[in-house]
Design a protein around this motif. Structure first.
Motif, PDB file in Angstrom:
ATOM      1  N   LEU A 158      29.629 -59.183  77.034  1.00  0.00           N
ATOM      2  CA  LEU A 158      28.844 -59.218  78.277  1.00  0.00           C
ATOM      3  C   LEU A 158      29.550 -58.428  79.372  1.00  0.00           C
ATOM      4  O   LEU A 158      28.899 -57.795  80.206  1.00  0.00           O
ATOM      5  CB  LEU A 158      28.632 -60.669  78.727  1.00  0.00           C
ATOM      6  CG  LEU A 158      27.986 -61.593  77.691  1.00  0.00           C
ATOM      7  CD1 LEU A 158      27.857 -63.003  78.253  1.00  0.00           C
ATOM      8  CD2 LEU A 158      26.617 -61.066  77.268  1.00  0.00           C
ATOM      9  N   LEU A 159      30.877 -58.479  79.354  1.00  0.00           N
ATOM     10  CA  LEU A 159      31.631 -57.690  80.336  1.00  0.00           C
ATOM     11  C   LEU A 159      31.450 -56.195  80.085  1.00  0.00           C
ATOM     12  O   LEU A 159      31.393 -55.391  81.011  1.00  0.00           O
ATOM     13  CB  LEU A 159      33.123 -58.037  80.269  1.00  0.00           C
ATOM     14  CG  LEU A 159      33.514 -59.417  80.812  1.00  0.00           C
ATOM     15  CD1 LEU A 159      34.980 -59.722  80.493  1.00  0.00           C
ATOM     16  CD2 LEU A 159      33.286 -59.506  82.318  1.00  0.00           C
ATOM     17  N   ARG A 160      31.358 -55.837  78.800  1.00  0.00           N
ATOM     18  CA  ARG A 160      31.200 -54.415  78.459  1.00  0.00           C
ATOM     19  C   ARG A 160      29.777 -53.941  78.708  1.00  0.00           C
ATOM     20  O   ARG A 160      29.551 -52.779  79.010  1.00  0.00           O
ATOM     21  CB  ARG A 160      31.545 -54.181  76.977  1.00  0.00           C
ATOM     22  CG  ARG A 160      33.033 -54.209  76.664  1.00  0.00           C
ATOM     23  CD  ARG A 160      33.290 -53.669  75.269  1.00  0.00           C
ATOM     24  NE  ARG A 160      32.607 -54.417  74.231  1.00  0.00           N
ATOM     25  CZ  ARG A 160      33.148 -55.450  73.577  1.00  0.00           C
ATOM     26  NH1 ARG A 160      34.365 -55.844  73.850  1.00  0.00           N
ATOM     27  NH2 ARG A 160      32.453 -56.081  72.658  1.00  0.00           N
ATOM     28  N   ASN A 161      28.817 -54.843  78.556  1.00  0.00           N
ATOM     29  CA  ASN A 161      27.408 -54.450  78.643  1.00  0.00           C
ATOM     30  C   ASN A 161      26.624 -55.504  79.431  1.00  0.00           C
ATOM     31  O   ASN A 161      26.147 -56.501  78.875  1.00  0.00           O
ATOM     32  CB  ASN A 161      26.846 -54.299  77.224  1.00  0.00           C
ATOM     33  CG  ASN A 161      25.426 -53.784  77.222  1.00  0.00           C
ATOM     34  OD1 ASN A 161      24.803 -53.679  78.285  1.00  0.00           O
ATOM     35  ND2 ASN A 161      24.903 -53.478  76.053  1.00  0.00           N
ATOM     36  N   ASN A 162      26.476 -55.251  80.718  1.00  0.00           N
ATOM     37  CA  ASN A 162      25.816 -56.209  81.608  1.00  0.00           C
ATOM     38  C   ASN A 162      24.378 -56.496  81.234  1.00  0.00           C
ATOM     39  O   ASN A 162      23.831 -57.542  81.577  1.00  0.00           O
ATOM     40  CB  ASN A 162      25.840 -55.678  83.047  1.00  0.00           C
ATOM     41  CG  ASN A 162      27.105 -56.090  83.749  1.00  0.00           C
ATOM     42  OD1 ASN A 162      27.762 -57.020  83.309  1.00  0.00           O
ATOM     43  ND2 ASN A 162      27.458 -55.383  84.816  1.00  0.00           N
ATOM     44  N   SER A 163      23.757 -55.562  80.534  1.00  0.00           N
ATOM     45  CA  SER A 163      22.330 -55.746  80.218  1.00  0.00           C
ATOM     46  C   SER A 163      22.111 -56.897  79.226  1.00  0.00           C
ATOM     47  O   SER A 163      20.981 -57.340  79.018  1.00  0.00           O
ATOM     48  CB  SER A 163      21.744 -54.449  79.643  1.00  0.00           C
ATOM     49  OG  SER A 163      22.289 -54.209  78.364  1.00  0.00           O
ATOM     50  N   LEU A 164      23.210 -57.398  78.627  1.00  0.00           N
ATOM     51  CA  LEU A 164      23.066 -58.510  77.668  1.00  0.00           C
ATOM     52  C   LEU A 164      23.081 -59.877  78.347  1.00  0.00           C
ATOM     53  O   LEU A 164      22.807 -60.904  77.717  1.00  0.00           O
ATOM     54  CB  LEU A 164      24.218 -58.466  76.641  1.00  0.00           C
ATOM     55  CG  LEU A 164      24.317 -57.220  75.767  1.00  0.00           C
ATOM     56  CD1 LEU A 164      25.582 -57.274  74.908  1.00  0.00           C
ATOM     57  CD2 LEU A 164      23.083 -57.097  74.869  1.00  0.00           C
ATOM     58  N   ILE A 165      23.417 -59.884  79.638  1.00  0.00           N
ATOM     59  CA  ILE A 165      23.618 -61.168  80.330  1.00  0.00           C
ATOM     60  C   ILE A 165      22.377 -62.055  80.268  1.00  0.00           C
ATOM     61  O   ILE A 165      22.468 -63.246  79.991  1.00  0.00           O
ATOM     62  CB  ILE A 165      24.012 -60.929  81.814  1.00  0.00           C
ATOM     63  CG1 ILE A 165      25.443 -60.409  81.873  1.00  0.00           C
ATOM     64  CG2 ILE A 165      23.855 -62.174  82.646  1.00  0.00           C
ATOM     65  CD1 ILE A 165      26.515 -61.462  82.088  1.00  0.00           C
ATOM     66  N   ASP A 166      21.200 -61.469  80.517  1.00  0.00           N
ATOM     67  CA  ASP A 166      19.985 -62.290  80.512  1.00  0.00           C
ATOM     68  C   ASP A 166      19.783 -62.949  79.156  1.00  0.00           C
ATOM     69  O   ASP A 166      19.413 -64.130  79.064  1.00  0.00           O
ATOM     70  CB  ASP A 166      18.750 -61.438  80.860  1.00  0.00           C
ATOM     71  CG  ASP A 166      18.710 -61.101  82.346  1.00  0.00           C
ATOM     72  OD1 ASP A 166      19.491 -61.706  83.100  1.00  0.00           O
ATOM     73  OD2 ASP A 166      17.914 -60.218  82.732  1.00  0.00           O
ATOM     74  N   SER A 167      20.014 -62.188  78.095  1.00  0.00           N
ATOM     75  CA  SER A 167      19.852 -62.754  76.745  1.00  0.00           C
ATOM     76  C   SER A 167      20.867 -63.865  76.510  1.00  0.00           C
ATOM     77  O   SER A 167      20.560 -64.886  75.888  1.00  0.00           O
ATOM     78  CB  SER A 167      20.047 -61.665  75.688  1.00  0.00           C
ATOM     79  OG  SER A 167      19.115 -60.642  75.880  1.00  0.00           O
ATOM     80  N   ALA A 168      22.082 -63.672  77.018  1.00  0.00           N
ATOM     81  CA  ALA A 168      23.113 -64.703  76.849  1.00  0.00           C
ATOM     82  C   ALA A 168      22.706 -65.982  77.584  1.00  0.00           C
ATOM     83  O   ALA A 168      22.894 -67.095  77.080  1.00  0.00           O
ATOM     84  CB  ALA A 168      24.453 -64.195  77.369  1.00  0.00           C
ATOM     85  N   TYR A 169      22.118 -65.825  78.773  1.00  0.00           N
ATOM     86  CA  TYR A 169      21.658 -67.010  79.499  1.00  0.00           C
ATOM     87  C   TYR A 169      20.516 -67.702  78.753  1.00  0.00           C
ATOM     88  O   TYR A 169      20.418 -68.926  78.745  1.00  0.00           O
ATOM     89  CB  TYR A 169      21.234 -66.642  80.924  1.00  0.00           C
ATOM     90  CG  TYR A 169      22.408 -66.611  81.892  1.00  0.00           C
ATOM     91  CD1 TYR A 169      23.207 -67.737  82.065  1.00  0.00           C
ATOM     92  CD2 TYR A 169      22.705 -65.481  82.630  1.00  0.00           C
ATOM     93  CE1 TYR A 169      24.287 -67.727  82.941  1.00  0.00           C
ATOM     94  CE2 TYR A 169      23.791 -65.463  83.507  1.00  0.00           C
ATOM     95  CZ  TYR A 169      24.574 -66.589  83.646  1.00  0.00           C
ATOM     96  OH  TYR A 169      25.638 -66.574  84.513  1.00  0.00           O
TER      97      TYR A 169
END
Ligand code: SF4
Length: 229
Positions: free
Chosen positions: A203-214
């Motif tokens: 997630l730190l490397r690729n911010n666009s994954l944050i929503d999916s992680a949430y």
């Protein structure tokens, strides 16, 4: 088989079981009836702390020689939920605790948004020692170290497991399926419901994954609440 061979075999067996199960005893009945051998553990481990002490000097694989610190795991020893990563990184190796670097700090920020605190959960890795340069764990290292994770889970008895990242998920499920496919379903690991989400370092490397992680965390929390109710 010669007596010396039997004793050598028995000694090796007890040493292997001691590493996994703590104190072992030879029952008195063995003395009375040498044909029967009984081994038992001390209350199937009194605590995680005892188990940690017992294995913290492990040198079963070459990572024992290159680690700075053995990284057992931290958190609530009675947690309902256990998060599992693949192996300690640089910060973890230096401090002897899992998920203490930037990735761990991000996880600490994300958990409270779903009513979870770091102190509610238990967190550990499959490998207890850092692979040099943060390379992926090797099959032999996993084979030798994964039984320690099994024993941790036997002691904690969590109701939910969460893999942090592709490598941990693929390793534990013995699959090469992609993370995108794995995280869409609930799995089972050692007969416990097993969810999969991104490693916070990803997630730190690729911010666009944050929503999916949430979204993953929301799904995990929904299941957690059901388990707790
Ligand atoms: S990685 Fe696991 S098996 Fe290898 S030395 Fe460390 S604790 Fe032992």
């Amino acid at each position: 088989m010669a007596d010396a061979d039997i004793i050598r075999g028995l000694s090796a067996y007890l040493e292997a079981r001691r590493e996994l199960e703590g104190g072992l005893y030879l029952e008195d009945s063995l003395l009375e009836s040498p044909g029967q051998l009984y081994c038992r553990s001390e209350d199937n481990f009194p605590s995680l702390a005892v188990f940690e002490k017992d294995i913290s000097g492990c040198m079963k694989c070459p990572l024992g020689k290159t680690r700075t610190n053995f990284v057992f795991g931290t958190g609530n020893p009675h947690a309902d939920i256990v998060f599992i990563g693949e192996a300690p990184g640089r910060d973890e190796d230096l401090q002897g605790e899992p998920f203490v670097g930037r990735a761990g700090q991000l996880l600490n920020k994300m958990l409270p948004q779903y009513g979870l605190k770091r102190s509610d959960i238990y967190i550990c890795n499959i490998l207890k020692c850092r692979p040099p340069g943060n390379r992926d764990p090797l099959p032999l290292e996993i084979e030798l170290c994964e039984p320690y994770l099994w024993k941790q889970l036997e002691i904690i008895k969590p109701q939910i497991l969460v893999s942090l990242g592709r490598i941990a998920a693929q390793t534990l499920l013995k699959t090469d399926a992609p993370l995108a496919k794995l995280r869409n379903n609930m799995h089972q690991y050692r007969n416990t419901p097993f969810f999969i989400t991104y490693h916070p370092a990803a997630l730190l490397r690729n911010n666009s994954l944050i929503d999916s992680a949430y979204q993953d965390l929301a799904k995990i929390k929904e299941y957690y609440d059901k388990v707790k109710s």
